[in-house]
Design an enzyme around this catalytic site. Structure first.
Site, PDB file in Angstrom:
ATOM      1  N   ARG A   1      -7.303  13.322  12.749  1.00  0.00           N
ATOM      2  CA  ARG A   1      -5.589  13.160  12.687  1.00  0.00           C
ATOM      3  C   ARG A   1      -5.128  14.255  12.769  1.00  0.00           C
ATOM      4  NH1 ARG A   1      -5.466   7.590  10.192  1.00  0.00           N
ATOM      5  NH2 ARG A   1      -3.260   7.896  10.026  1.00  0.00           N
TER       6      ARG A   1
ATOM      7  N   ARG B   1       2.827   5.957  -3.402  1.00  0.00           N
ATOM      8  CA  ARG B   1       3.785   6.876  -3.811  1.00  0.00           C
ATOM      9  C   ARG B   1       3.895   6.813  -5.553  1.00  0.00           C
ATOM     10  NH1 ARG B   1       4.085   5.782   1.386  1.00  0.00           N
ATOM     11  NH2 ARG B   1       5.451   6.883   2.597  1.00  0.00           N
TER      12      ARG B   1
ATOM     13  N   LYS C   1     -10.237  -1.162   3.753  1.00  0.00           N
ATOM     14  CA  LYS C   1      -9.278  -0.107   3.625  1.00  0.00           C
ATOM     15  C   LYS C   1      -8.059  -0.267   2.995  1.00  0.00           C
ATOM     16  CE  LYS C   1      -7.260   3.203   6.699  1.00  0.00           C
ATOM     17  NZ  LYS C   1      -6.954   4.139   5.773  1.00  0.00           N
TER      18      LYS C   1
ATOM     19  N   LYS D   1       0.614  -1.101   0.078  1.00  0.00           N
ATOM     20  CA  LYS D   1       0.188   0.164  -0.119  1.00  0.00           C
ATOM     21  C   LYS D   1       0.927   1.331  -0.134  1.00  0.00           C
ATOM     22  CE  LYS D   1      -2.692   0.829   3.632  1.00  0.00           C
ATOM     23  NZ  LYS D   1      -2.924   2.128   4.125  1.00  0.00           N
ATOM     24  N   SER D   2       1.946   1.227   0.799  1.00  0.00           N
ATOM     25  CA  SER D   2       3.027   2.366   0.807  1.00  0.00           C
ATOM     26  C   SER D   2       3.407   2.637  -0.311  1.00  0.00           C
ATOM     27  CB  SER D   2       3.919   2.292   1.990  1.00  0.00           C
ATOM     28  OG  SER D   2       3.438   1.967   3.295  1.00  0.00           O
TER      29      SER D   2
ATOM     30  N   GLN E   1       4.712  10.919   7.079  1.00  0.00           N
ATOM     31  CA  GLN E   1       3.806  11.365   5.913  1.00  0.00           C
ATOM     32  C   GLN E   1       3.758  12.961   5.604  1.00  0.00           C
ATOM     33  OE1 GLN E   1       0.022   9.951   7.400  1.00  0.00           O
ATOM     34  NE2 GLN E   1       0.423   7.903   6.607  1.00  0.00           N
TER      35      GLN E   1
ATOM     36  N   ASP F   1       2.792  -0.079  12.280  1.00  0.00           N
ATOM     37  CA  ASP F   1       1.478  -0.882  11.872  1.00  0.00           C
ATOM     38  C   ASP F   1       1.833  -2.547  12.476  1.00  0.00           C
ATOM     39  OD1 ASP F   1       0.399   1.248  10.526  1.00  0.00           O
ATOM     40  OD2 ASP F   1       1.343   0.773   8.763  1.00  0.00           O
TER      41      ASP F   1
ATOM     42  N   LYS G   1      -4.255   6.317  15.021  1.00  0.00           N
ATOM     43  CA  LYS G   1      -4.548   5.759  13.774  1.00  0.00           C
ATOM     44  C   LYS G   1      -6.077   5.696  13.623  1.00  0.00           C
ATOM     45  CE  LYS G   1      -0.181   4.662  12.667  1.00  0.00           C
ATOM     46  NZ  LYS G   1       0.433   4.991  11.196  1.00  0.00           N
TER      47      LYS G   1
END
Length: 433
Positions: A124, A26, A410, A21-22, A171, A311, A338
């Site tokens: 957040r 990007r 998600k 996902k990361s 982030q 995570d 989170k």
């Protein structure tokens, strides 16, 4: 809300681990900022990835999706040329990465934009950007005075020095790394504290390099960014995700055996530390052609600093609970912000199943138990809590009812299908809700 009933079963088999996902976030953003056409393959269209695609489309990118045979997608992306706001409101849903990455990019164009989200995303922390807005004379307004989102911003980034706290979230740094190379002059990002989650910055720099952006990293404290750079289009395959793979690696250690495909130990992903942690706990894990093999193991508790791999905490808590002795998790205070308060949610739900976990201010103290019981648990609308609870059922003495099973959408929408593919058993329940 989706409620399922899980019957305890030992899991074993081979799985193609979902793409990172990361890395996907990007790669999509970099391709969307390039002038020309890029092809990004092996993308899982989770809710978070849809949010990033929609955000970049709102800024002028064209994204076409073609499904691959294994449920992944290939994206053909025509970049924003020029970058222009097509719709005033950008909906980030519940994706923290989308939110924090997109804000500096929006400020590359002068129009007023409204950035919004759903769920816990509206609360957040965003303080590092507010400090930059004040210093750079960028106008912003909270359209709901009681929360951070929706956030209206108007103004343009300018070249210069950007000071930012390295301990809040990487982030914010990544967001600036995307945008600053496109300015007309040179910039510097200076961290005012030690960089947390360093591997995520390493991933960012690696993807940016692939798309033609050069940034000098001075000991993870200063980033020197030449202006007037341009993203170059290209082809990119997203690698397997250690964050998702961690659940199946743990399943192999507490279950029977798992062959986890498409996990590359040369990856920049910080969550590949899961391999080392399983080894330190006494787990039987080895590199195989194209992935990793984990076999049932007698594991023992250790002290785990999660500052670089937050995570992993929910699944580490499951593994720690089924290990001899005590597992102590430290430096995880950011987990309280989170999708859920993950320290609280992890301890609460595993304790419902007979776990023995104590919360601390920045972590967990996990006392090993022989196994879990049955019971009724909640996902807290958190994908990682839902998946960790599913893996916990491997060593449960009775059936487990899970509320909020849809939270996996998600990041890993076919998790429950993969769970069945390796021997898991569950049924949907109609509770009249």
């Amino acid at each position: 809300m989706r409620t399922i009933e899980i019957t305890p079963k030992l899991l074993t088999g081979s799985l193609e681990i979902p793409p990172s996902k990361s890395v996907s976030h990007r790669a999509i953003i970099s391709a969307a900022l390039a002038k020309g056409e890029s092809v990004i393959s092996n993308v899982l269209m989770s809710e978070d990835m849809i949010a990033t695609c929609d955000a970049m489309s709102a800024l002028g990118a064209s994204i076409e999706k073609q499904e691959e045979q294994n449920g992944r997608f290939t994206l053909t992306i025509k970049g924003c040329d020029p970058l222009a706001l097509k719709a005033e409101t950008i909906q980030c849903n519940e994706s923290g990465s989308t939110l924090r990455f997109i804000i500096p990019i929006v400020l590359l164009q002068p129009k007023r934009a409204v950035i919004t989200g759903k769920g816990r995303l509206v609360t957040r922390p965003m303080k590092p950007y507010y400090e930059i807005f004040a210093e750079k004379a960028i106008q912003y307004e909270h359209l709901n005075k009681e929360q951070d989102l929706p956030l209206a911003v108007e103004g343009s980034l300018t070249p210069g020095t950007y000071k930012i706290d390295g301990g809040v979230s990487s982030q914010f740094i990544t967001g600036l790394l995307f945008a600053l190379p496109l300015l007309a002059g040179d910039s510097v990002i200076e961290l005012t504290s030690k960089l947390e989650s360093k591997p995520y910055i390493d991933i960012t720099l690696d993807v940016l390099k692939h798309f033609g952006i050069a940034i000098v990293n001075e000991k993870d404290q200063r980033f020197l960014i030449k202006g007037n750079q341009a993203y170059a289009p290209g082809k990119y395959r997203v690698e397997g995700d250690f964050s998702q793979g961690a659940f199946w690696l743990a399943a192999g250690a507490i279950g029977k055996k798992m062959d986890c495909k498409d996990l590359d130990l040369s990856s920049f992903q910080g969550d590949k530390v899961m391999v080392d942690l399983i080894k330190q706990m006494g787990g039987d894990i080895s590199a195989e052609t194209g992935g990793l093999m984990v076999k049932k193991s007698e594991t023992r508790g250790i002290v785990i600093d999660v500052s670089q791999c937050p995570d992993l905490v929910p699944i580490l808590a499951v593994l720690g609970s089924l290990s001899k002795g005590t597992t102590t998790i430290i430096n995880g205070e950011r987990l309280r912000f989170k999708e859920s308060d993950r320290l609280m949610a992890t301890a609460l739900e595993l304790n419902k199943l007979g776990g023995n976990i104590e919360e601390t201010a920045d972590g967990l103290v996990i006392h090993g138990v022989d196994g879990f019981t049955g019971g009724h648990v909640q996902s807290h609308n958190d994908h990682r809590i839902a998946m960790a609870l599913a893996i916990a059922t491997i060593r449960a003495s009775g059936k487990i009812v899970l509320d909020g099973a849809e939270a996996v959408n998600k990041s890993y929408p076919h998790f429950w299908e993969d769970f069945k593919a390796v021997g898991g058993e569950w049924i949907g329940l109609d509770l009249g809700k």
